[in-house]
Write a protein that holds these residues in place. Structure first.
Motif, short mmCIF file in Angstrom:
data_model
loop_
_atom_site.label_atom_id
_atom_site.label_comp_id
_atom_site.label_asym_id
_atom_site.label_seq_id
_atom_site.Cartn_x
_atom_site.Cartn_y
_atom_site.Cartn_z
N ARG A 95 0.83 -1.26 0.15
CA ARG A 95 0.08 -0.01 0.10
C ARG A 95 0.98 1.12 0.11
N PHE A 342 -5.20 6.75 -4.14
CA PHE A 342 -6.28 5.76 -4.30
C PHE A 342 -6.19 5.18 -5.81
N GLN A 345 -4.05 2.27 -5.69
CA GLN A 345 -4.83 1.08 -5.11
C GLN A 345 -5.92 0.66 -5.96
N ASN A 346 -6.81 1.33 -6.63
CA ASN A 346 -7.71 0.90 -7.46
C ASN A 346 -7.23 0.61 -8.78
N ASN A 347 -6.21 0.89 -9.32
CA ASN A 347 -5.70 0.54 -10.67
C ASN A 347 -6.45 1.40 -11.43
N LYS A 348 -6.56 2.66 -11.26
CA LYS A 348 -7.22 3.65 -11.82
C LYS A 348 -6.46 4.58 -12.60
N LEU A 378 -11.64 9.42 -2.65
CA LEU A 378 -11.73 7.88 -2.75
C LEU A 378 -12.99 7.78 -3.57
N GLN A 379 -14.02 8.15 -3.23
CA GLN A 379 -15.29 7.89 -4.25
C GLN A 379 -15.06 8.55 -5.38
N VAL A 382 -12.63 6.20 -7.76
CA VAL A 382 -13.20 4.86 -7.94
C VAL A 382 -14.15 5.04 -9.12
#
Length: 464
Positions: A95, A342, A345-348, A378-379, A382
């Motif tokens: 992380r 983020f 972490q979220n592969n964005k 975060l929202q 995502v």
């Protein structure tokens, strides 16, 4: 082609030599350190592409060291190779940006696997650094770039920098500290900074949320209990004070401590001894107390809800954290740091925020402070559908404040411009568009008046 530079960090000198020799044979430029502090000093004078490190070292806390590396050297790839691997630490290391997390062993398979991991990390760096075609035009905005901070706390705010200086001043003292701040302002981060900046760093940092437990459980959690001390006490339980011995105990929301527990806590602060629940043996501890509250304790003392003597014991040094609405300059900085984390972490593929999004974030009052900002980003990450977050990606409460909510000020000059513009319009209207008389009334030259009319795009003929 320049050789890749690799720093090997391990307290086991024989292991360091073995790994260094193996990597030198692969034509890498290798240097080593046996302590975390030595490694950080080396990195100030030598560049490195990769660090191969056992982060479980006696002179540092593993996760604090990872955070420090991430903040100070974000471009260096890290491969953790430790003899004491845990799943929890592996998750935290990844992380915090580690390329790989491996178990250390003196076997050919371990050496081969480590060399493969180094090669993969270098290949990834090469791909990331390779020049690419110019991207298509995009909206102006802020891109997420590496940020540095004070023990993981990011801020450009003057009040926060004063707090950073205070933290450094008090770090090595034994004085208890009371941190006051609204929910979500980062009280635990400041407590950790005090611990990490002190001579107690690398020793236990134990936290306890005093609002989460009933009186009976709180006493057991703080001081521990002996087997059979009460119904359900089937084994001895070691409390937070014992677990924090030689380190720091962080008591969050200390205002919620029951009056009966307050008396026992006061005794520990006075004598540094206590007994477990159901026990008779006195236990001595060397623990620094950092307490936090979102309610002014002096008001609770005045209301008879908090012991005056305990308040003074806790409040040797007081730190008041400003709410995020008073740190408007930090909002873009924090938003970009959360975005970067983020997205990874979220592969964005999210790289930044548009100016409009930044303006909306700055205009919101953030009743939940930094924690609310973190959740909003975060929202948005995502759900994002493009590389730049725009106002459409933000919650409506951010972009459309409810009636009665005052937007945060941006620049002082921007706040002053609107009244000045209105004064000019009123003066011109009062003098029928006559520039000379308007300038005389305002006690400015006609040249200055013309410059201001141009700046605000005011047409005197249109407002006679």
């Amino acid at each position: 082609m320049a050789k890749a530079k690799i720093l090997v960090l391990d307290q086991d000198i024989s292991w360091s030599l073995m790994i260094s020799e193996a990597l030198i044979k692969e034509d890498y430029d290798v240097f080593s350190a046996n302590r975390a502090t030595d490694a950080l000093l080396l990195l100030q004078v030598r560049n490195a592409d990769i660090i191969v490190a056992d982060i479980n070292l006696p002179d540092t806390n593993a996760l604090s060291f990872l955070e420090q590396l991430r903040q100070q050297h974000p471009d260096i790839s890290l491969i953790v190779c430790t003899g004491r691997p845990t799943i929890a630490q592996a998750v935290q290391a990844i992380r915090l940006g580690a390329h790989d997390y491996r178990e250390k062993a003196v076997t050919p398979d371990c050496i081969i696997g480590l060399k493969e991991s180094v090669a993969a990390a270098l290949a990834e760096r090469s791909r990331n650094l390779r020049p690419t075609a110019a991207p298509p035009p995009r909206p102006r905005g802020l891109l997420a770039t590496p940020a540095q901070g004070f023990y993981g706390i990011l801020s450009q705010n003057v009040q926060m920098h004063d707090i950073f200086e205070l933290v450094q001043t008090i770090a090595d003292s034994v004085a208890n500290v009371l941190i006051y701040g609204e929910t979500g302002t980062g009280k635990e981060l400041v407590a950790r900074a005090i611990h990490d900046a002190s001579s107690r760093h690398g020793r236990p940092f134990v936290t306890m949320d005093c609002s989460a437990l009933a009186r009976e459980l709180m006493e057991s959690e703080l001081f521990g209990h002996e087997k059979g001390a009460f119904t359900g006490a089937h084994d001895r339980h070691i409390g937070r004070f014992e677990r924090a011995n030689t380190g720091t105990l962080f008591l969050d929301e200390v205002a919620n401590i029951d009056p009966g527990i307050q008396a026992k806590l006061l005794r520990v602060l006075q004598s540094r001894t206590f007994e477990r629940v159901g026990g008779q043996k006195s236990i001595s501890v060397d623990v620094r107390i950092i307490a936090a509250t979102n309610v002014p304790l002096n008001e609770l003392v005045a209301a008879g809800k908090f012991r005056d003597d305990l308040y003074h014991r806790l409040n040797v040094v007081e730190i008041n954290l400003p709410p995020l609405r008073e740190r408007a300059e930090d909002i873009p900085l924090l938003a970009l740091e959360f975005l970067k984390r983020f997205a990874r972490q979220n592969n964005k593929d999210v790289r930044g925020l548009t100016d409009a999004a930044v303006q909306s974030l700055r205009g919101y009052r953030w009743p939940g402070n930094v924690r609310e900002l973190e959740n909003v980003i975060l929202q948005a990450v995502v759900l994002a559908k493009s590389p730049l977050l725009d106002t459409a990606d933000l919650p409506r409460r951010i972009t459309q404040p409810v009636e009665g909510q005052t937007a945060l000020p941006t620049r002082l000059t921007a706040q002053l411009e609107e009244p000045e513009k209105q004064i000019l319009i009123n003066a011109i209207r009062q003098h029928g568009g006559n520039i000379k008389r308007t300038a005389e009334m305002l006690e400015i030259s006609r040249t200055t008046l013309y410059a201001k009319l141009k700046k605000y795009q005011i047409d005197p003929d249109a407002i006679r």
